[in-house]
Design an enzyme around this catalytic site. Structure first.
Site, PDB file in Angstrom:
ATOM      1  N   PRO A 316     -10.906   5.976   0.100  1.00 17.51           N
ATOM      2  CA  PRO A 316      -9.858   4.986   0.413  1.00 17.51           C
ATOM      3  C   PRO A 316     -10.364   3.617   0.856  1.00 17.51           C
ATOM      4  O   PRO A 316     -10.184   3.200   2.010  1.00 17.51           O
ATOM      5  CB  PRO A 316      -9.078   5.676   1.533  1.00 17.51           C
ATOM      6  N   CYS A 317     -10.990   2.892  -0.062  1.00 22.71           N
ATOM      7  CA  CYS A 317     -11.447   1.542   0.257  1.00 22.71           C
ATOM      8  C   CYS A 317     -10.277   0.609   0.560  1.00 22.71           C
ATOM      9  O   CYS A 317     -10.460  -0.441   1.172  1.00 22.71           O
ATOM     10  CB  CYS A 317     -12.306   0.986  -0.878  1.00 22.71           C
TER      11      CYS A 317
END
Length: 358
Positions: A316-317
């Site tokens: 989850p950048c």
């Protein structure tokens, strides 16, 4: 992605050729492979043969070519002769990688081409050519043609089945003599638009939105590093991530279990593992991300590693934001980043409420 209720509305607008819908959507016709404006004078396709897009770029990436009758790329004004000429040139060779010197060879100033394309339909000429080129390759991925699978595995190349564009972008067919890894690419429809998943039977190597800027280079780097050829097809891993994405968008999943393969330096891998530890519904700043891997002064390098992530949503950048609360960057587009963060925060509040009621 356009919801089914809107699709019915858009289809009715297409049938009635309503001018007030111009610019709101484009329609791809599966039986002809073209995409049109709402007011196209051509015979109307059946609803089940239509696919609706918010932008021309989305239609191009989905493998559709511009309709010659309604010329969807000329909206809202008549296209200049320069735009018409370049669109025709791209259609003559959709697989070509255009460079400034190619434009100059036609007597066209690159900056003029960039400006006119941007003014007409919101993307530069290079972006248009890339979308068309990628679209041809994506067509093979969407079909998941098992014939191509057989051709690659036997080292036999057939011009009727395996398009040059796919070969150039995803990797040339390997020789049966060479030691080559085979990865499979699949098209996944999601709430936020189509994604491409590349995997083998053991792990997921790449998951990106198909309109991500730089996707071609990302795929090229991956196949060169792994000495891999990529062919259309599904794997157990593809089916797993497709199921998990569906659950994620429905709010039924916050942590992905599909096995993944991390292709990067030790530093990059440490950043990506740290990203996976950020709880759903929460965010971290780039400085906090760097501190989490015991490198508090390396926030700029951590930010680059964050941007080099090849597994959108799964790693989850999108949960990394600026210290002042700004969204920062996101290769999949800031609108998607905003949607993902709001989706996860809403689910977090709902979970809290459930626990409180217990």
């Amino acid at each position: 992605m356009i919801c089914s209720e809107l699709e019915r509305e858009y289809y009715q607008a297409l049938v009635e050729r309503k001018r007030n819908y111009e610019g709101l959507f484009f329609v791809g016709v599966r039986t002809t492979g073209v995409f049109c404006r709402p007011t196209c004078p051509a015979r109307k396709p059946k609803f089940e043969n239509c696919e609706f897009f918010e932008t021309a770029q989305q239609a191009l990436l989905a493998s559709y070519r511009p309709c010659q009758r309604c010329n969807p790329l000329s909206h809202p004004m008549i296209a200049s002769e320069l735009v018409k000429e370049l669109v025709e040139k791209v259609e003559e060779d959709p697989e070509k990688r255009w460079k400034d010197q190619d434009l100059r060879g036609l007597g066209i100033d690159p900056s003029t081409a960039r400006r006119q394309f941007k003014k007409r339909f919101g993307m530069t000429f290079v972006e248009y050519a890339r979308a068309r080129r990628m679209g041809v390759a994506m067509k093979e991925i969407r079909k998941g043609n098992s014939v191509i699978d057989t051709q690659i595995l036997t080292g036999y190349e057939s011009s009727s089945g395996f398009r040059d564009a796919f070969s150039r972008i995803m990797g040339a067919p390997p020789s049966v003599k060479g030691e080559v890894n085979i990865l499979k690419a699949a098209w996944l429809d999601t709430e936020l638009g189509p994604m491409i998943a590349i995997s083998n039977e053991e792990a997921l190597y790449l998951l990106e939105f198909v309109d991500r800027k730089g996707l071609e280079k990302e795929v090229e780097r991956m196949r060169n590093k792994l000495n891999a050829a990529i062919i259309p097809g599904n794997t157990a891993i593809t089916r797993s991530i497709e199921k998990e994405l569906l659950q994620y968008f429905k709010g039924q999943l916050t942590e992905f279990k599909t096995p993944i393969y991390l292709m990067g330096s030790p530093f990059q891998k440490s950043v990506w593992e740290s990203l996976r530890r950020i709880p759903s519904g929460e965010t971290r700043s780039y400085s906090e991300l760097a501190a989490s891997i015991q490198r508090p002064t390396a926030f700029r390098v951590a930010a680059r590693a964050n941007g080099a992530n090849q597994l959108a949503i799964v790693i989850p950048c999108h949960r990394v934001v600026q210290s002042n609360g700004g969204l920062g960057g996101y290769a999949g587009g800031l609108n998607r980043k905003k949607w993902l963060l709001e989706h996860e925060y809403k689910l977090k509040l709902e979970r809290k409420q459930v626990l409180k009621e217990k």
